[in-house]
Design an enzyme around this catalytic site. Structure first.
Site, PDB file in Angstrom:
ATOM      1  N   THR A   1      -4.675  -9.023   0.301  1.00 33.25           N
ATOM      2  CA  THR A   1      -4.098  -8.877  -1.038  1.00 33.25           C
ATOM      3  C   THR A   1      -4.641  -9.957  -1.958  1.00 33.25           C
ATOM      4  O   THR A   1      -4.824 -11.102  -1.544  1.00 33.25           O
ATOM      5  CB  THR A   1      -2.552  -8.910  -1.023  1.00 33.25           C
ATOM      6  OG1 THR A   1      -2.075  -8.804  -2.370  1.00 33.25           O
ATOM      7  CG2 THR A   1      -1.980 -10.158  -0.381  1.00 33.25           C
ATOM      8  N   SER A   2      -4.877  -9.553  -3.222  1.00 31.36           N
ATOM      9  CA  SER A   2      -5.359 -10.527  -4.203  1.00 31.36           C
ATOM     10  C   SER A   2      -4.217 -11.453  -4.620  1.00 31.36           C
ATOM     11  O   SER A   2      -4.455 -12.485  -5.243  1.00 31.36           O
ATOM     12  CB  SER A   2      -5.934  -9.806  -5.425  1.00 31.36           C
ATOM     13  OG  SER A   2      -4.959  -8.959  -5.992  1.00 31.36           O
TER      14      SER A   2
ATOM     15  N   ALA B   1     -10.408  -7.684   7.416  1.00 32.80           N
ATOM     16  CA  ALA B   1      -9.262  -7.545   8.312  1.00 32.80           C
ATOM     17  C   ALA B   1      -9.631  -6.835   9.624  1.00 32.80           C
ATOM     18  O   ALA B   1      -9.129  -7.203  10.686  1.00 32.80           O
ATOM     19  CB  ALA B   1      -8.164  -6.768   7.593  1.00 32.80           C
TER      20      ALA B   1
ATOM     21  N   HIS C   1       5.748  -0.692  -2.819  1.00 31.76           N
ATOM     22  CA  HIS C   1       5.278   0.067  -3.981  1.00 31.76           C
ATOM     23  C   HIS C   1       5.378   1.571  -3.782  1.00 31.76           C
ATOM     24  O   HIS C   1       4.726   2.338  -4.493  1.00 31.76           O
ATOM     25  CB  HIS C   1       3.832  -0.343  -4.334  1.00 31.76           C
ATOM     26  CG  HIS C   1       3.734  -1.767  -4.818  1.00 31.76           C
ATOM     27  ND1 HIS C   1       2.544  -2.450  -4.907  1.00 31.76           N
ATOM     28  CD2 HIS C   1       4.685  -2.630  -5.242  1.00 31.76           C
ATOM     29  CE1 HIS C   1       2.764  -3.683  -5.372  1.00 31.76           C
ATOM     30  NE2 HIS C   1       4.067  -3.816  -5.569  1.00 31.76           N
TER      31      HIS C   1
ATOM     32  N   ASN D   1      -8.521 -12.770   4.471  1.00 34.71           N
ATOM     33  CA  ASN D   1      -9.147 -12.176   3.287  1.00 34.71           C
ATOM     34  C   ASN D   1     -10.603 -12.631   3.262  1.00 34.71           C
ATOM     35  O   ASN D   1     -10.884 -13.787   3.557  1.00 34.71           O
ATOM     36  CB  ASN D   1      -8.415 -12.667   2.014  1.00 34.71           C
ATOM     37  CG  ASN D   1      -8.695 -11.799   0.803  1.00 34.71           C
ATOM     38  OD1 ASN D   1      -9.834 -11.507   0.472  1.00 34.71           O
ATOM     39  ND2 ASN D   1      -7.629 -11.371   0.137  1.00 34.71           N
ATOM     40  N   PRO D   2     -11.540 -11.752   2.910  1.00 35.64           N
ATOM     41  CA  PRO D   2     -12.937 -12.208   2.840  1.00 35.64           C
ATOM     42  C   PRO D   2     -13.209 -13.122   1.657  1.00 35.64           C
ATOM     43  O   PRO D   2     -14.245 -13.778   1.602  1.00 35.64           O
ATOM     44  CB  PRO D   2     -13.742 -10.909   2.725  1.00 35.64           C
ATOM     45  CG  PRO D   2     -12.786  -9.833   2.410  1.00 35.64           C
ATOM     46  CD  PRO D   2     -11.398 -10.313   2.672  1.00 35.64           C
TER      47      PRO D   2
ATOM     48  N   ASN E   1       0.825  -1.207   0.000  1.00 35.51           N
ATOM     49  CA  ASN E   1       0.000   0.000   0.000  1.00 35.51           C
ATOM     50  C   ASN E   1       0.858   1.256   0.000  1.00 35.51           C
ATOM     51  O   ASN E   1       1.935   1.286   0.581  1.00 35.51           O
ATOM     52  CB  ASN E   1      -0.931   0.008   1.213  1.00 35.51           C
ATOM     53  CG  ASN E   1      -1.874  -1.178   1.196  1.00 35.51           C
ATOM     54  OD1 ASN E   1      -2.014  -1.831   0.165  1.00 35.51           O
ATOM     55  ND2 ASN E   1      -2.497  -1.476   2.309  1.00 35.51           N
TER      56      ASN E   1
HETATM   57  P1  OAD Z   1      -6.268  -5.788  -4.847  1.00 36.84           P
HETATM   58  O1  OAD Z   1      -7.289  -4.725  -5.073  1.00 36.84           O
HETATM   59  O2  OAD Z   1      -5.763  -6.544  -6.017  1.00 36.84           O
HETATM   60  O3  OAD Z   1      -6.834  -6.860  -3.821  1.00 36.84           O
HETATM   61  C1  OAD Z   1      -7.448  -6.494  -2.633  1.00 36.84           C
HETATM   62  C2  OAD Z   1      -7.738  -7.743  -1.828  1.00 36.84           C
HETATM   63  O4  OAD Z   1      -8.273  -7.331  -0.584  1.00 36.84           O
HETATM   64  C3  OAD Z   1      -8.738  -8.705  -2.463  1.00 36.84           C
HETATM   65  O5  OAD Z   1      -8.233 -10.033  -2.391  1.00 36.84           O
HETATM   66  C4  OAD Z   1      -9.984  -8.565  -1.573  1.00 36.84           C
HETATM   67  O6  OAD Z   1     -10.705  -9.782  -1.456  1.00 36.84           O
HETATM   68  C5  OAD Z   1      -9.349  -8.174  -0.256  1.00 36.84           C
HETATM   69  N1  OAD Z   1     -10.223  -7.418   0.655  1.00 36.84           N
HETATM   70  C6  OAD Z   1     -11.251  -6.597   0.356  1.00 36.84           C
HETATM   71  N2  OAD Z   1     -11.779  -6.075   1.481  1.00 36.84           N
HETATM   72  C7  OAD Z   1     -11.043  -6.564   2.509  1.00 36.84           C
HETATM   73  C8  OAD Z   1     -11.094  -6.399   3.926  1.00 36.84           C
HETATM   74  N3  OAD Z   1     -12.003  -5.622   4.515  1.00 36.84           N
HETATM   75  N4  OAD Z   1     -10.180  -7.068   4.687  1.00 36.84           N
HETATM   76  C9  OAD Z   1      -9.255  -7.864   4.097  1.00 36.84           C
HETATM   77  N5  OAD Z   1      -9.185  -8.069   2.769  1.00 36.84           N
HETATM   78  C10 OAD Z   1     -10.048  -7.421   1.982  1.00 36.84           C
HETATM   79  O7  OAD Z   1      -5.081  -5.091  -4.016  1.00 36.84           O
HETATM   80  P2  OAD Z   1      -3.564  -5.578  -3.850  1.00 36.84           P
HETATM   81  O8  OAD Z   1      -3.468  -7.038  -3.713  1.00 36.84           O
HETATM   82  O9  OAD Z   1      -2.986  -4.718  -2.796  1.00 36.84           O
HETATM   83  O10 OAD Z   1       0.119  -1.851  -7.359  1.00 36.84           O
HETATM   84  O11 OAD Z   1      -2.979  -5.144  -5.242  1.00 36.84           O
HETATM   85  C11 OAD Z   1      -1.614  -5.256  -5.468  1.00 36.84           C
HETATM   86  C12 OAD Z   1      -1.119  -4.126  -6.309  1.00 36.84           C
HETATM   87  O12 OAD Z   1      -1.906  -4.015  -7.498  1.00 36.84           O
HETATM   88  C13 OAD Z   1      -1.261  -2.761  -5.676  1.00 36.84           C
HETATM   89  O13 OAD Z   1      -0.209  -2.455  -4.772  1.00 36.84           O
HETATM   90  C14 OAD Z   1      -1.226  -1.849  -6.853  1.00 36.84           C
HETATM   91  C15 OAD Z   1      -2.159  -2.612  -7.777  1.00 36.84           C
HETATM   92  O14 OAD Z   1      -1.987  -2.395  -9.128  1.00 36.84           O
HETATM   93  C16 OAD Z   1       0.674  -0.732  -7.814  1.00 36.84           C
HETATM   94  O15 OAD Z   1       0.060   0.301  -7.878  1.00 36.84           O
HETATM   95  C17 OAD Z   1       2.091  -0.895  -8.227  1.00 36.84           C
END
Ligand code: OAD
Length: 244
Positions: A184-185, A227, A115, A209-210, A98
Site C-alpha cells: 500500500t502507498s 509481495a 473499501h 513494498n518494492p 482491496n
Molecule cells: P496504491 O496504488 O496507492 O499503491 C500501491 C502500492 O503497492 C505502492 O506503494 C506500490 O509501490 C506497491 N506495489 C506495487 N507492486 C507491488 C508488489 N508486487 N508487491 C508489493 N507492493 C507493490 O494502492 P493502495 O495503497 O491500495 O481506494 O491505495 C489505497 C486506496 O486508494 C485504494 O483502496 C483505492 C484507491 O483510491 C478506493 O477506491 C476507496
C-alpha cells in the site's frame, strides 16, 4: 533489504494490512504509480457519489471493465502465504483495502474489507447488499428488483468507510503485537493511519513494498521487494520459528 532477524511466536496477535500492491503480480492494476488506474482515469469521473449520480452508465462501464479484468486474474504467492498465515496464528486478522476478492479466493477467511467489494452490489433505494459476480452484467447500469439502481458496494471518494469494518480494523490495530503492511502507498485515510495506531500501541510494524512509502518512518522491519517474492521468504523464516 531485511533489517532484523526477527520472527513472531504463536502468542503474537498478527494483523496484516494490504493494498493494491499485493494483487499487482496477479495482473490487477494498482491505483498510483506506473500503470496505475489514477494515471489513466480521473477518480472524480468514476469513483465518487457525484459521478454516479451524473452518469451511472459510465461509472458502471468502468466497474464492469474492472470486474472482467479481475475475473481473469488468479491469486498469487503473496495471497497464498497470507492465507497460510491465518491458520498458523490463533489471533490473526487480515485487513484489506482491496475490492478484488483475491484474498478470499486464496483461502483467507478472517478478512475485513475496508473499501468494500467489487463483487457485491447495493440498492441505492433500499440499501440492501447482495453478492453479484456476474461477468458480464446483463444490463448496465444494473437495477434492483425494486426498480432502483444498483451501485457497486465499494467506498468512493468522499464517502465514509463501512463502520463495522473500520471499527474491527481499528480495534485490531490497537491490540496487535505485529502489524504486517503489504503493498500500500499508505496515503489514503483512514487505512493509512492503522499502522501508526499499531505502532503507538507498541506493535512491531513490518513493511513489504518494492518502493519507499511514508510508512517507512513507522517500520521496525522493511522488506523492499514484490509481495509475491518477499512474503514466501518472510513466511519461511516465520514458519521455522513457529516450529513447522
Ligand atoms: P496504491 O496504488 O496507492 O499503491 C500501491 C502500492 O503497492 C505502492 O506503494 C506500490 O509501490 C506497491 N506495489 C506495487 N507492486 C507491488 C508488489 N508486487 N508487491 C508489493 N507492493 C507493490 O494502492 P493502495 O495503497 O491500495 O481506494 O491505495 C489505497 C486506496 O486508494 C485504494 O483502496 C483505492 C484507491 O483510491 C478506493 O477506491 C476507496
Amino acid at each position: 533489504m531485511v533489517e532484523a532477524d526477527w520472527a513472531p511466536s504463536k502468542e503474537d496477535i498478527v494483523v496484516v494490512l494490504t493494498g493494491a500492491g499485493v494483487s499487482a503480480e496477479s495482473g490487477v492494476p494498482t491505483f498510483r504509480g506506473e500503470g496505475g488506474l489514477w494515471r489513466q482515469f480521473r477518480a472524480e469521473d468514476l469513483a465518487t457519489p457525484q459521478a454516479f449520480a451524473r452518469d451511472p452508465t459510465l461509472v458502471w462501464e468502468w466497474y464492469a471493465w474492472r470486474r472482467g479484468l479481475i475475473a481473469e486474474c488468479e491469486p498469487n504467492a503473496g495471497h497464498r502465504v497470507l492465507a497460510e498465515m491465518e491458520s498458523a496464528f490463533p489471533r490473526f486478522l487480515l485487513v484489506t483495502q482491496n475490492v478484488d476478492g483475491l484474498h478470499q479466493r486464496a483461502g483467507s477467511r478472517r478478512v475485513v474489507e475496508l473499501h468494500g467489494s467489487i463483487w457485491r452490489v447495493r440498492c441505492v433505494r433500499e440499501g440492501t447488499v447482495s453478492e453479484d459476480s456476474r461477468v458480464p452484467l446483463s444490463e448496465i447500469p444494473p437495477r434492483c428488483e425494486c426498480g432502483a439502481l444498483l451501485r457497486p458496494d465499494v467506498v468512493w471518494f468522499g464517502e465514509m468507510l463501512p463502520e463495522a469494518a473500520l471499527q474491527r480494523a481499528s480495534e485490531a490495530a490497537a491490540a496487535c503485537t505485529v502489524m504486517l503492511v503489504v503493498g500500500t502507498s499508505a496515503v489514503v485515510q483512514p487505512a493509512a493511519s492503522l499502522p501508526w495506531m499499531a505502532k503507538s500501541h507498541g506493535a512491531r510494524v513490518i513493511v513489504v513494498n518494492p518502493e519507499a512509502t511514508p510508512l517507512l518512518d513507522a517500520a521496525d522491519e522493511v522488506w523492499l521487494g514484490p509481495a509475491g517474492e518477499v512474503l514466501p521468504s518472510l513466511w519461511q523464516r516465520w514458519e521455522e520459528n513457529l516450529g513447522g
